[in-house]
Structure formats: C-alpha cells, structure tokens
Design a protein around this motif. Structure first.
Motif, PDB file in Angstrom:
ATOM      1  N   ILE A   9      14.804   5.463  33.772  1.00  0.00           N
ATOM      2  CA  ILE A   9      14.319   6.094  32.554  1.00  0.00           C
ATOM      3  C   ILE A   9      13.262   5.215  31.887  1.00  0.00           C
ATOM      4  CG2 ILE A   9      14.950   6.849  30.224  1.00  0.00           C
ATOM      5  CD1 ILE A   9      17.770   7.402  31.311  1.00  0.00           C
ATOM      6  N   LEU A  10      12.144   5.838  31.536  1.00  0.00           N
ATOM      7  CA  LEU A  10      11.209   5.252  30.580  1.00  0.00           C
ATOM      8  C   LEU A  10      11.354   6.079  29.315  1.00  0.00           C
ATOM      9  CD1 LEU A  10       7.913   4.516  32.535  1.00  0.00           C
ATOM     10  CD2 LEU A  10       9.522   2.872  31.586  1.00  0.00           C
ATOM     11  N   TYR A  11      11.345   5.442  28.176  1.00  0.00           N
ATOM     12  CA  TYR A  11      11.597   6.123  26.912  1.00  0.00           C
ATOM     13  C   TYR A  11      10.297   6.487  26.209  1.00  0.00           C
ATOM     14  CZ  TYR A  11      16.396   4.787  27.687  1.00  0.00           C
ATOM     15  OH  TYR A  11      17.654   4.655  28.223  1.00  0.00           O
ATOM     16  N   CYS A  12      10.325   7.593  25.490  1.00  0.00           N
ATOM     17  CA  CYS A  12       9.143   8.083  24.763  1.00  0.00           C
ATOM     18  C   CYS A  12       8.614   7.045  23.793  1.00  0.00           C
ATOM     19  CB  CYS A  12       9.473   9.379  24.026  1.00  0.00           C
ATOM     20  SG  CYS A  12       9.811  10.756  25.130  1.00  0.00           S
ATOM     21  N   ASP A  13       9.489   6.261  23.186  1.00  0.00           N
ATOM     22  CA  ASP A  13       9.008   5.279  22.216  1.00  0.00           C
ATOM     23  C   ASP A  13       8.276   4.109  22.881  1.00  0.00           C
ATOM     24  OD1 ASP A  13      11.239   3.990  23.266  1.00  0.00           O
ATOM     25  OD2 ASP A  13      12.189   3.637  21.332  1.00  0.00           O
ATOM     26  N   GLN A  14       8.328   4.022  24.195  1.00  0.00           N
ATOM     27  CA  GLN A  14       7.578   2.990  24.905  1.00  0.00           C
ATOM     28  C   GLN A  14       6.101   3.378  25.054  1.00  0.00           C
ATOM     29  OE1 GLN A  14      10.163   2.926  28.322  1.00  0.00           O
ATOM     30  NE2 GLN A  14      11.240   1.110  27.596  1.00  0.00           N
ATOM     31  N   GLN A  15       5.771   4.620  24.746  1.00  0.00           N
ATOM     32  CA  GLN A  15       4.385   5.070  24.848  1.00  0.00           C
ATOM     33  C   GLN A  15       3.473   4.237  23.951  1.00  0.00           C
ATOM     34  OE1 GLN A  15       3.657   9.148  23.757  1.00  0.00           O
ATOM     35  NE2 GLN A  15       1.568   9.099  24.502  1.00  0.00           N
ATOM     36  N   GLN A  59      15.560  -3.210  28.719  1.00  0.00           N
ATOM     37  CA  GLN A  59      16.101  -1.851  28.617  1.00  0.00           C
ATOM     38  C   GLN A  59      16.559  -1.344  29.976  1.00  0.00           C
ATOM     39  OE1 GLN A  59      16.553   0.041  25.636  1.00  0.00           O
ATOM     40  NE2 GLN A  59      17.892   1.031  27.124  1.00  0.00           N
ATOM     41  N   ASP A  63      20.301  -0.093  30.827  1.00  0.00           N
ATOM     42  CA  ASP A  63      20.554   1.222  31.426  1.00  0.00           C
ATOM     43  C   ASP A  63      21.310   1.094  32.744  1.00  0.00           C
ATOM     44  OD1 ASP A  63      19.220   2.356  29.294  1.00  0.00           O
ATOM     45  OD2 ASP A  63      17.391   2.790  30.436  1.00  0.00           O
TER      46      ASP A  63
END
Length: 71
Positions: A9-15, A59, A63
């Motif tokens: 998973i890459l998280y949206c807030d990492q954008q 992260q 995970d």
C-alpha cells in the motif's frame, strides 16, 4: 516482503511528498520503493532520496507487521 505477498500500500497522503520532489527524484523514489518491497535491498543514490524514502519504509514495515499478524 512476506512470502507470496503480491501487493503493498502507498497512501494518498504520501502524494504531498512526491509532489514536492523534482520529477527525477520522484521517479527514483518509486523505483526504490519497488526494489525494497521486492527484497532487492536497494541503496539510496543520494541523501534526498534516502530522506524521502525513510517514512515510506517505516510505514511499509508497520503494514507488513499487521499483515503478518493477520495471516
């Protein structure tokens, strides 16, 4: 990465992190992430890449622990 695990998973807030990086470093970062999750033990080519990768790596490790507990 865990045996037989096929995703991460890459998280949206990492954008925000990716947006702040020059395109060349952002490209190197995503390649570095894929190398890391595929157990290729990548070495960061410069300090900016190493600094950008560190919170993502932490992260990914969190995970993976959750995944291992689930399995």
């Amino acid at each position: 990465m865990a045996k037989d695990k096929k995703s991460f998973i890459l998280y949206c807030d990492q954008q925000g992190l990716f947006n702040k990086l020059p395109d060349e470093i952002a490209g190197k970062l995503i390649k570095h992430i894929f190398a890391y999750v595929n157990d290729e033990n990548p070495i960061a080519s410069d300090l900016l890449l190493e600094i950008a990768f560190e919170p993502i790596k932490l992260q990914l490790k969190r995970d993976l622990r959750k995944y291992d507990d689930y399995i």
